[in-house]
Design a protein around this motif. Structure first.
Motif, PDB file in Angstrom:
ATOM      1  N   LEU A 475       0.828  -1.214   0.000  1.00 59.78           N
ATOM      2  CA  LEU A 475       0.000   0.000   0.000  1.00 59.78           C
ATOM      3  C   LEU A 475       0.860   1.260   0.000  1.00 59.78           C
ATOM      4  N   SER A 476       2.027   1.200   0.630  1.00 58.51           N
ATOM      5  CA  SER A 476       2.899   2.377   0.626  1.00 58.51           C
ATOM      6  C   SER A 476       3.320   2.735  -0.793  1.00 58.51           C
ATOM      7  N   MET A 477       3.501   1.717  -1.633  1.00 57.13           N
ATOM      8  CA  MET A 477       3.856   1.973  -3.029  1.00 57.13           C
ATOM      9  C   MET A 477       2.774   2.821  -3.707  1.00 57.13           C
ATOM     10  N   LEU A 478       1.518   2.548  -3.410  1.00 59.73           N
ATOM     11  CA  LEU A 478       0.425   3.295  -4.034  1.00 59.73           C
ATOM     12  C   LEU A 478       0.473   4.770  -3.646  1.00 59.73           C
ATOM     13  N   TRP A 479       0.879   5.079  -2.407  1.00 56.44           N
ATOM     14  CA  TRP A 479       0.977   6.477  -1.992  1.00 56.44           C
ATOM     15  C   TRP A 479       2.100   7.197  -2.724  1.00 56.44           C
ATOM     16  N   PHE A 480       3.212   6.517  -2.965  1.00 59.60           N
ATOM     17  CA  PHE A 480       4.300   7.167  -3.715  1.00 59.60           C
ATOM     18  C   PHE A 480       3.926   7.329  -5.186  1.00 59.60           C
ATOM     19  N   ILE A 481       3.151   6.383  -5.712  1.00 61.61           N
ATOM     20  CA  ILE A 481       2.637   6.563  -7.071  1.00 61.61           C
ATOM     21  C   ILE A 481       1.740   7.793  -7.122  1.00 61.61           C
ATOM     22  N   ALA A 482       0.900   7.969  -6.100  1.00 64.49           N
ATOM     23  CA  ALA A 482       0.014   9.136  -6.059  1.00 64.49           C
ATOM     24  C   ALA A 482       0.816  10.429  -5.993  1.00 64.49           C
ATOM     25  N   SER A 483       1.880  10.468  -5.173  1.00 65.86           N
ATOM     26  CA  SER A 483       2.696  11.678  -5.078  1.00 65.86           C
ATOM     27  C   SER A 483       3.351  11.993  -6.417  1.00 65.86           C
ATOM     28  N   ARG A 484       3.869  10.979  -7.082  1.00 65.43           N
ATOM     29  CA  ARG A 484       4.492  11.190  -8.397  1.00 65.43           C
ATOM     30  C   ARG A 484       3.467  11.691  -9.411  1.00 65.43           C
ATOM     31  N   THR A 485       2.264  11.110  -9.384  1.00 62.62           N
ATOM     32  CA  THR A 485       1.218  11.502 -10.329  1.00 62.62           C
ATOM     33  C   THR A 485       0.804  12.947 -10.112  1.00 62.62           C
ATOM     34  N   ILE A 486       0.715  13.368  -8.853  1.00 57.59           N
ATOM     35  CA  ILE A 486       0.371  14.756  -8.557  1.00 57.59           C
ATOM     36  C   ILE A 486       1.400  15.708  -9.151  1.00 57.59           C
ATOM     37  N   GLN A 487       2.662  15.297  -9.156  1.00 59.22           N
ATOM     38  CA  GLN A 487       3.723  16.172  -9.635  1.00 59.22           C
ATOM     39  C   GLN A 487       3.816  16.244 -11.149  1.00 59.22           C
ATOM     40  N   VAL A 488       3.723  15.108 -11.839  1.00 58.15           N
ATOM     41  CA  VAL A 488       3.929  15.114 -13.299  1.00 58.15           C
ATOM     42  C   VAL A 488       2.862  14.385 -14.082  1.00 58.15           C
ATOM     43  N   GLY A 489       1.852  13.843 -13.402  1.00 59.00           N
ATOM     44  CA  GLY A 489       0.867  13.061 -14.124  1.00 59.00           C
ATOM     45  C   GLY A 489       1.351  11.643 -14.377  1.00 59.00           C
ATOM     46  N   PHE A 490       0.748  10.992 -15.357  1.00 59.13           N
ATOM     47  CA  PHE A 490       1.095   9.596 -15.639  1.00 59.13           C
ATOM     48  C   PHE A 490       2.155   9.455 -16.727  1.00 59.13           C
ATOM     49  N   LYS A 491       2.696  10.557 -17.201  1.00 57.96           N
ATOM     50  CA  LYS A 491       3.675  10.467 -18.270  1.00 57.96           C
ATOM     51  C   LYS A 491       4.992   9.908 -17.752  1.00 57.96           C
TER      52      LYS A 491
END
Length: 495
Positions: A475-491
């Motif tokens: 689940l911690s991985m999902l939070w870091f994915i969310a932080s990355r997505t907030i910064q640059v999106g899914f690109k």
């Protein structure tokens, strides 16, 4: 154009370095955005107070607020702006980060010794738990005994919220000196402790307060000396905790059987006094402290930044499960009937493999993006727990799991402060890392007792504990994915 010119003409007369115009927001917009900044829209377009600052190519999502009355503390691209007349002295410009040199690497060396002495002992929690259950606390349950080490981890990491504030205001010197003395005093008191409450006070509280001061001073000082090589430098420093996790369990197991627990703790205390003394002599901050009146909003404001809030949540979930293998792998291996000659070496194996696990992800993070590598590290830790530790029944499987988990989880400690620094103002780094480690400490505090309660509820079966460990780290991985997505999106990007 006339209005713009008029605005520019007022700046020199004010003699103000770039910084906060007010402290209502933690993140301030740069005073003169270039064309590249304008061409790359911020992922926070809904919040006009946030601007993304591009980097040397080292990341695509670095954001830095600007502190009040000082020049911008950290930008990862472009030539250093010259400080205005009457502004801060040289050394505060972005280009002034040494990223190497004798002084910088001495700070890393001192931090290495500090982490060996503090987090290295935390990596030995399994040895303490086994000794207590077989010795002075044999009439207590494993869930009750693990509260000792859980409180120790909580105090060491959770007090970073306080120690970080003291670091920002006063620098590392006195934090290191006082922290060392308190830490060694706690270890000496532990050598005299035989009752549960005495061990809680000496190991769980007193020594942990000193550990927190030493750990925080070393970690935050290294951040100020490196920019492009920051994650690598932090990885080298934090590998000291892994080396401690290799040496100290073997040392303790042999010394306890030969000279007893009290003298073992005294011997370790004197060794740590020498190593922390070296840290006191070499660890220093490159930037002078900035005293600031206490304001509780300084702890609330960063949590309003979605990217930072997601990192905090990711740290909580990872720490919720990370210490379960350290606490229970020896007990679980004994219950499973694994070769008794291998069991004392499971923790050293786990910690030995985490040495490259601390260092390599740092270099990879600087090269490919710190958030990208953090997502891989946290995901691998959870997946390998579910795929190897849960179904594994043989000695080979347990040893392989310990090795892979040690490598995967090792990078988390070195990458977490690097990820925080990447979206933070360096002048507030102590407070912001303190917030993140406080949340992580809450996970560490409750994780092991929850695991022990699960084992007791399942009549000694470790399956529920193993599933809990793997799921929360995934689940911690999902939070870091969310932080990355907030910064640059899914690109695809280097973040």
């Amino acid at each position: 154009m006339a209005a713009h010119a008029q605005h520019d003409s007022t700046l020199p007369s004010q003699h103000k370095a770039p910084g906060y115009e007010s402290e209502e927001s933690t993140m301030g917009a740069p005073s003169e955005p270039n064309s590249k900044d304008i061409a790359q829209p911020s992922p926070y377009e809904s919040r006009p107070s946030l601007n993304r600052i591009p980097s040397h190519g080292s990341t695509n999502a670095n954001m830095y607020p600007e502190p009040e009355n000082v020049i911008e503390a950290e930008i990862e691209k472009g030539p250093a702006p010259q400080p205005p007349a009457g502004g801060p002295p040289p050394g505060f410009a972005p280009a002034d980060f040494p990223d190497g040199g004798v002084e910088a690497w001495l700070v890393v060396a001192g931090g290495f010794c500090a982490l060996f002495s503090t987090f290295g002992l935390v990596n030995c929690v399994g040895v303490f738990v086994t000794y207590y259950l077989e010795g002075p606390l044999s009439n207590y349950s494993s869930s009750t005994v693990t509260w000792i080490t859980s409180i120790q981890v909580f105090m060491m990491t959770g007090l970073n919220a306080v120690m970080g504030r003291l670091f920002d205001s006063y620098g590392p010197r006195w934090l290191l000196i006082v922290g060392t003395l308190v830490y060694i005093f706690g270890l000496m008191m532990l050598s005299l402790s035989t009752e549960y409450y005495q061990i809680i006070l000496s190991q769980g509280i007193v020594s942990a307060v000193g550990m927190s001061a030493v750990f925080n001073s070393a970690m935050n000082s290294v951040i100020g000396w490196f920019l492009k090589k920051r994650a690598a430098a932090l990885g080298i420093m934090v590998s000291g905790s892994s080396l401690g996790g290799v040496v100290l369990p073997i040392m303790m197991n042999h010394l306890i059987s030969q000279i007893g627990f009290p003298w073992t703790m005294r011997a370790i205390g004197f060794m740590f006094l020498a190593m922390c003394g070296f840290a006191c002599a070499t660890v220093k901050s490159r930037l002078p402290p900035r005293k600031k009146p206490f304001n509780v909003l300084d702890y609330v404001r960063p949590l309003r930044e979605p990217a930072f809030a997601c990192v905090v949540c990711g740290g909580f979930f990872f720490f919720w499960g990370m210490f379960l293998p350290f606490n229970y792998i020896e007990l679980q291996a004994t219950d499973q009937g694994i070769d008794a000659s291998i069991i004392p070496y499971l923790l050293p194996i786990l910690n030995a493999v985490s040495i490259p696990g601390r260092i390599l992800p740092g270099f990879l993070g600087d090269r490919f993006g710190r958030y990208n590598i953090m997502i891989f590290i946290s995901g691998l830790s959870g997946i390998i727990t579910l795929a190897l530790w849960v179904p594994g029944k043989s000695t080979a499987t347990t040893v392989v799991y310990g090795a892979v988990f040690g490598f995967a989880s090792g990078g988390f400690i070195s990458l977490l402060p690097a990820c925080i620094a990447q979206i933070s103002d360096l002048r507030e780094i102590g407070t912001r890392t303190g917030i993140a480690f406080l949340a992580a400490a809450l996970g560490a505090l409750t994780g092991s007792p929850i695991g022990g309660a699960i084992v007791s509820a399942q009549n000694g079966s470790f399956l529920g504990l193993q599933l809990f460990c793997g799921i929360v780290m995934a689940l911690s991985m999902l939070w870091f994915i969310a932080s990355r997505t907030i910064q640059v999106g899914f690109k695809y990007a280097k973040v």
